[in-house]
Write a protein that holds these residues in place. Structure first.
Motif, PDB file in Angstrom:
ATOM      1  N   GLU A  37       1.051  -1.225  -0.044  1.00  0.00           N
ATOM      2  CA  GLU A  37       0.147   0.039  -0.027  1.00  0.00           C
ATOM      3  C   GLU A  37       0.927   1.104   0.019  1.00  0.00           C
ATOM      4  O   GLU A  37       1.733   1.427   0.544  1.00  0.00           O
ATOM      5  N   ALA A  38       0.611   2.207  -0.911  1.00  0.00           N
ATOM      6  CA  ALA A  38       1.444   3.410  -1.069  1.00  0.00           C
ATOM      7  C   ALA A  38       0.909   4.532   0.049  1.00  0.00           C
ATOM      8  O   ALA A  38      -0.284   4.432   0.541  1.00  0.00           O
ATOM      9  N   LYS A  39       1.744   5.283   0.420  1.00  0.00           N
ATOM     10  CA  LYS A  39       1.285   6.467   1.321  1.00  0.00           C
ATOM     11  C   LYS A  39       0.925   7.699   0.597  1.00  0.00           C
ATOM     12  O   LYS A  39       1.294   7.868  -0.495  1.00  0.00           O
ATOM     13  N   PRO A  40      -0.286   8.273   1.111  1.00  0.00           N
ATOM     14  CA  PRO A  40      -0.641   9.542   0.435  1.00  0.00           C
ATOM     15  C   PRO A  40       0.388  10.669   0.338  1.00  0.00           C
ATOM     16  O   PRO A  40       1.108  10.636   1.286  1.00  0.00           O
ATOM     17  N   LEU A  41       0.720  11.150  -0.726  1.00  0.00           N
ATOM     18  CA  LEU A  41       1.712  12.250  -0.875  1.00  0.00           C
ATOM     19  C   LEU A  41       1.429  13.557  -0.319  1.00  0.00           C
ATOM     20  O   LEU A  41       0.285  14.332  -0.488  1.00  0.00           O
ATOM     21  N   TYR A  71       1.132   7.045 -10.758  1.00  0.00           N
ATOM     22  CA  TYR A  71       1.288   6.647  -9.280  1.00  0.00           C
ATOM     23  C   TYR A  71      -0.029   6.973  -8.418  1.00  0.00           C
ATOM     24  O   TYR A  71      -0.226   5.944  -7.666  1.00  0.00           O
ATOM     25  N   THR A  72      -0.417   8.345  -8.573  1.00  0.00           N
ATOM     26  CA  THR A  72      -1.614   8.592  -7.745  1.00  0.00           C
ATOM     27  C   THR A  72      -2.861   8.089  -8.288  1.00  0.00           C
ATOM     28  O   THR A  72      -3.903   7.884  -7.302  1.00  0.00           O
ATOM     29  N   SER A  73      -2.955   7.397  -9.489  1.00  0.00           N
ATOM     30  CA  SER A  73      -4.263   6.802  -9.749  1.00  0.00           C
ATOM     31  C   SER A  73      -4.215   5.231  -9.691  1.00  0.00           C
ATOM     32  O   SER A  73      -5.073   4.646  -9.942  1.00  0.00           O
ATOM     33  N   ASN A  74      -2.939   4.822  -9.230  1.00  0.00           N
ATOM     34  CA  ASN A  74      -2.752   3.436  -9.024  1.00  0.00           C
ATOM     35  C   ASN A  74      -3.550   2.712  -7.881  1.00  0.00           C
ATOM     36  O   ASN A  74      -3.886   3.419  -7.012  1.00  0.00           O
ATOM     37  N   TRP A  75      -3.962   1.567  -7.967  1.00  0.00           N
ATOM     38  CA  TRP A  75      -4.901   1.112  -6.915  1.00  0.00           C
ATOM     39  C   TRP A  75      -4.260   1.335  -5.755  1.00  0.00           C
ATOM     40  O   TRP A  75      -4.782   1.164  -4.659  1.00  0.00           O
ATOM     41  N   TYR A  77      -2.016   3.073  -4.593  1.00  0.00           N
ATOM     42  CA  TYR A  77      -2.201   4.374  -3.884  1.00  0.00           C
ATOM     43  C   TYR A  77      -3.739   4.684  -3.183  1.00  0.00           C
ATOM     44  O   TYR A  77      -3.777   5.225  -2.189  1.00  0.00           O
ATOM     45  N   LEU A  78      -4.562   4.390  -4.087  1.00  0.00           N
ATOM     46  CA  LEU A  78      -6.003   4.886  -3.727  1.00  0.00           C
ATOM     47  C   LEU A  78      -6.644   4.043  -2.679  1.00  0.00           C
ATOM     48  O   LEU A  78      -7.291   4.511  -1.739  1.00  0.00           O
ATOM     49  N   HIS A  79      -5.781   2.892  -2.477  1.00  0.00           N
ATOM     50  CA  HIS A  79      -6.507   2.287  -1.336  1.00  0.00           C
ATOM     51  C   HIS A  79      -5.681   2.837  -0.047  1.00  0.00           C
ATOM     52  O   HIS A  79      -6.617   2.647   0.849  1.00  0.00           O
ATOM     53  N   GLY A  80      -4.727   3.481  -0.078  1.00  0.00           N
ATOM     54  CA  GLY A  80      -4.018   4.326   1.009  1.00  0.00           C
ATOM     55  C   GLY A  80      -4.729   5.299   1.399  1.00  0.00           C
ATOM     56  O   GLY A  80      -4.561   6.084   2.487  1.00  0.00           O
ATOM     57  N   CYS A  81      -5.568   5.813   0.342  1.00  0.00           N
ATOM     58  CA  CYS A  81      -6.025   7.317   0.589  1.00  0.00           C
ATOM     59  C   CYS A  81      -7.241   7.246   1.365  1.00  0.00           C
ATOM     60  O   CYS A  81      -8.553   7.360   0.923  1.00  0.00           O
ATOM     61  N   ARG A  82      -7.096   7.039   2.784  1.00  0.00           N
ATOM     62  CA  ARG A  82      -8.297   6.855   3.532  1.00  0.00           C
ATOM     63  C   ARG A  82      -8.521   8.060   4.492  1.00  0.00           C
ATOM     64  O   ARG A  82      -7.482   8.914   4.607  1.00  0.00           O
ATOM     65  N   GLU A  83      -9.838   8.509   4.894  1.00  0.00           N
ATOM     66  CA  GLU A  83      -9.707   9.716   5.761  1.00  0.00           C
ATOM     67  C   GLU A  83      -8.845   9.444   7.004  1.00  0.00           C
ATOM     68  O   GLU A  83      -8.943   8.410   7.785  1.00  0.00           O
ATOM     69  N   GLY A  84      -8.286  10.640   7.195  1.00  0.00           N
ATOM     70  CA  GLY A  84      -7.506  10.702   8.497  1.00  0.00           C
ATOM     71  C   GLY A  84      -5.829  10.146   8.210  1.00  0.00           C
ATOM     72  O   GLY A  84      -5.097  10.408   9.259  1.00  0.00           O
ATOM     73  N   VAL A  88       2.946  12.305   3.401  1.00  0.00           N
ATOM     74  CA  VAL A  88       4.255  12.460   3.498  1.00  0.00           C
ATOM     75  C   VAL A  88       4.830  13.344   2.595  1.00  0.00           C
ATOM     76  O   VAL A  88       4.626  13.221   1.454  1.00  0.00           O
ATOM     77  N   ASP A  89       6.335  13.914   3.068  1.00  0.00           N
ATOM     78  CA  ASP A  89       6.948  14.444   2.017  1.00  0.00           C
ATOM     79  C   ASP A  89       8.111  13.379   1.468  1.00  0.00           C
ATOM     80  O   ASP A  89       8.063  12.397   1.690  1.00  0.00           O
ATOM     81  N   LEU A  90       9.127  14.022   0.772  1.00  0.00           N
ATOM     82  CA  LEU A  90      10.134  13.161   0.075  1.00  0.00           C
ATOM     83  C   LEU A  90      10.994  12.362   1.264  1.00  0.00           C
ATOM     84  O   LEU A  90      11.448  11.362   0.991  1.00  0.00           O
ATOM     85  N   GLN A  91      10.975  12.865   2.516  1.00  0.00           N
ATOM     86  CA  GLN A  91      11.838  12.037   3.533  1.00  0.00           C
ATOM     87  C   GLN A  91      10.959  11.319   4.490  1.00  0.00           C
ATOM     88  O   GLN A  91      11.374  10.873   5.509  1.00  0.00           O
TER      89      GLN A  91
END
Length: 219
Positions: A37-41, A71-75, A77-84, A88-91
């Motif tokens: 699961e990808a982190k929201p950017l 990257y942000t339309s990948n499943w 990434y979208l799975h990780g975009c939950r409320e709350g 994260v930044d580059l670091q």
């Protein structure tokens, strides 16, 4: 003093988004990933990337925009975009919480993407099934036609027998009769007569004994 030869090393540019995402995940592992699961950017991450990769000839700003869009339309990434969820930044530092409207938008995108994939697979399945069904019917029809031809041929070849049984009391030596063998009949000459059978010679010279039920008048 000897001349010093300067060798210019040409940097090879990335040719596809997959290579660039792998590069970003290697360079910024706490921000980008290629598995799980990808982190929201962070909002405005493109500007940070442009500054961090300024002078890197392997990737252009145009490519970065395309990669971020993919990257942000990948499943993942979208799975990780939950409320709350934390952006994260580059670091990998937390840079704000994902708002409800952004989470709902991500959920809608994910649902739409899954529906399109299901529709595509259903269409492919239907397209693959039609030729198969058509071919199967064709084979079946061909088989029926072949069976029909075989049956017709068999019927045509079957001889029509119009035979009259001989009267054993009236049968005499040298009488010409017909001898039935299966569906075929052959002419034969009577050599000897018994009570329920006779000894005959076929046209091919073969001498056999035949029961009365296989002897018929030659007419």
């Amino acid at each position: 003093m000897a001349d010093v030869e300067v060798v210019e090393v040409q940097t090879q540019k990335f040719t596809n988004n997959k290579e660039i995402i792998a590069y970003l995940a290697e360079k910024f592992p706490l921000c980008f990933s290629t598995e799980g699961e990808a982190k929201p950017l962070k909002v405005g991450i493109f500007q940070d990337l442009s500054e961090a990769l300024e002078g890197d000839e392997r990737v252009s700003k145009t490519q970065l925009r395309q990669v971020l869009r993919q990257y942000t339309s990948n499943w993942r990434y979208l799975h990780g975009c939950r409320e709350g969820a934390q952006r994260v930044d580059l670091q990998g530092n937390a840079c704000g919480v994902l708002e409800k409207e952004h989470a709902e938008h991500a959920a809608e995108q994910l649902q739409t993407a899954k529906a399109k994939l299901a529709e595509k697979r259903a269409a492919e399945k239907a397209a693959n099934a039609k030729p198969h069904k058509k071919g199967r019917n064709k084979i079946s029809t061909s088989g029926q036609e072949a069976q029909s031809r075989k049956t017709n041929t068999h019927l045509k070849r079957k001889p029509k027998l119009d035979l009259t049984s001989v009267d054993m009391e009236k049968l005499s030596v040298n009488d010409v009769v017909k001898v039935k063998a299966g569906d075929r009949t052959q002419h034969a000459t009577v050599l000897e007569v018994y009570k329920d059978s006779a000894r005959v010679q076929l046209n091919n010279g073969l001498v056999i004994s035949v029961n009365a039920d296989r002897l018929f008048n030659n007419n």
